[in-house]
Design an enzyme around this catalytic site. Sequence first.
Site, short mmCIF file in Angstrom:
data_model
loop_
_atom_site.label_atom_id
_atom_site.label_comp_id
_atom_site.label_asym_id
_atom_site.label_seq_id
_atom_site.Cartn_x
_atom_site.Cartn_y
_atom_site.Cartn_z
CD GLU A 164 119.90 143.54 14.94
OE1 GLU A 164 119.74 144.76 14.82
OE2 GLU A 164 119.14 142.70 14.41
CG HIS A 179 121.84 142.18 6.03
ND1 HIS A 179 121.79 143.05 4.99
CD2 HIS A 179 120.95 142.65 6.94
CE1 HIS A 179 120.92 144.00 5.25
NE2 HIS A 179 120.38 143.78 6.42
C1 BG6 Z 1 118.38 145.72 8.81
C2 BG6 Z 1 117.32 144.90 9.50
O1 BG6 Z 1 118.49 145.36 7.47
O2 BG6 Z 1 119.62 145.50 9.45
C3 BG6 Z 1 117.23 145.25 10.97
O3 BG6 Z 1 116.07 145.14 8.88
C4 BG6 Z 1 118.59 145.13 11.62
O4 BG6 Z 1 116.29 144.44 11.65
C5 BG6 Z 1 119.64 145.89 10.82
O5 BG6 Z 1 118.49 145.66 12.92
C6 BG6 Z 1 121.02 145.60 11.36
O6 BG6 Z 1 121.94 146.44 10.73
P1 BG6 Z 1 123.28 146.86 11.46
O7 BG6 Z 1 124.04 147.60 10.43
O8 BG6 Z 1 122.89 147.68 12.65
O9 BG6 Z 1 123.93 145.58 11.88
#
Ligand code: BG6
Length: 521
Positions: free
Chosen positions: A247, A271
Amino acid sequence: MQLREPSKPDWQSDNPLKELKADIALPQPCSVIIFGGGGDLTRRKLLPALYNQGLDGELPTNFSVVGFALETHDDNSYREFAREGVEKYSRQKLDARYWPDFARTLHYQQGSFDDPEAYQRLKARLEEIEPQFGIPGNRIFYLAIPPSLIETCVRQLKQAGLVSPVDGASPFTRVIVEKPIGRDLESARLINATLCENLDERQIYRIDHYLGKETVQNILVMRFGNAIFEPVWNSRYIDHVQITVAEAEGVGTRAGYYDKAGALRDMVQNHILQLLTLIAMEPPWSMDADVIRNHRQDVLNCLRPIARKDLDDHVVRAQYGQGFVTGEHVPGYRREENIAHDSTTETFVALKVFVDSWRWAGVPFYIRTGKRMPKRASEIAIQFKSIPPILFNSDPDHRLEPNVLALSIQPNEGLSMRIATKLPGPRVRVYPVKMDFRYGSTFGDQSPEAYERLLLDVMAGDATLFMRRDAVEASWVWIQNILDAWAETQTRWLPEYPAGTWGPLESDRLVDADGRRWRML
Ligand code: BG6
């Protein structure tokens, strides 16, 4: 190498779309009651997801939403709140012709989560709304609230008589629970115990939004809808697997939560381990929710615990320092608003994981995830073994690049395969090229957001993409081992990586030590 685009996409012409029988379960008429209906998740994700489903004609005809929270709103101001969320965050633009139809389904009920009276008022409100919308009493309660409130809310729901029995005759009650389910094994078990005391497991939908992403669901279709992958999907042909979830964002406004969580709890426990289960699971014999979940569970049960003595060789944690992300100077983690100057919370973690099953014996799964990396990019890469050092691969100074199958989860959803090919010309020179499939170029429109798919699944009663109690607890068992080891070391600082880079040197060493390299994304 770019695959030639067919003049008409395959899926529109002679290769008709195959719909699985299991897909037939349709969203049923229902009310969606959002606890925390005035919060950020509701505004950014949930209301836009419902709006998009409505616009695409996917919502049941008899449908309503009730926001339930402490904030002061009436139905009109709540509709304005929803409109702003949709204008800002929706996948599809706000359609002025459709908006009034959607807006009339939205309602708001103010109340405190620990006040039994508030639940009675909510119940009365639902009983008033449902007949107007022709809803037979089916209810989905979405708990978009901090985990500390889950217990209060489910107990109150039960006491208020808002949970119907699972007897096949009564209208359904389904409860969606957001992550984090606990911050360690013990708290996760407590939350699960409270949920199960008040609800039937079949009424509980623990959401992991990664499982709703289009490319993540495609893993199953790719693996089990094609003949060419499964025969080579094992330790005989696969050298290793890399899972990256990077990220560019920093901690943002979530310091309060994130500083107590860190990357291991925030991203890996849920995840990333779920992504791993889809890659590593055995072929299921049906698409039934519990069959798929049992197979995913088997993978979690096979994760090799990381022994204390191996911790440094298997796990790297780090924190971002100041640096530049997309050209902009950003502060280090310890300088972020509301983060303690001596915080030792990891914003990056890299791990070497083994799945001790017959199929995966000896194949490392390298995982890395972090905030403030150079860009948002999530990918699963399956790296195949090198070919024997003969013929085209006989020169020890110029070994051929092995085949890599890369599943890009975001932002450019698709999959690509690296293969060796001959450079045109009289001499035999081998060059690695990519066969590329992009969702965007083949299917056009943007894929639905994860929350859209998952909400529809709950309306249809399909729990395949949701976490069962045993999955949550098995992942915590594995993670807890690492957390305990970290707690013992009582470190006062973590390795730092400059914001806008791919993590600390230690992360490179983790894979270098095995003679491998992280992929460049
Ligand atoms: C969330 C986390 O579950 O997923 C966050 O708490 C993270 O910290 C986010 O930024 C990322 O999700 P995506 O769908 O943007 O990859």
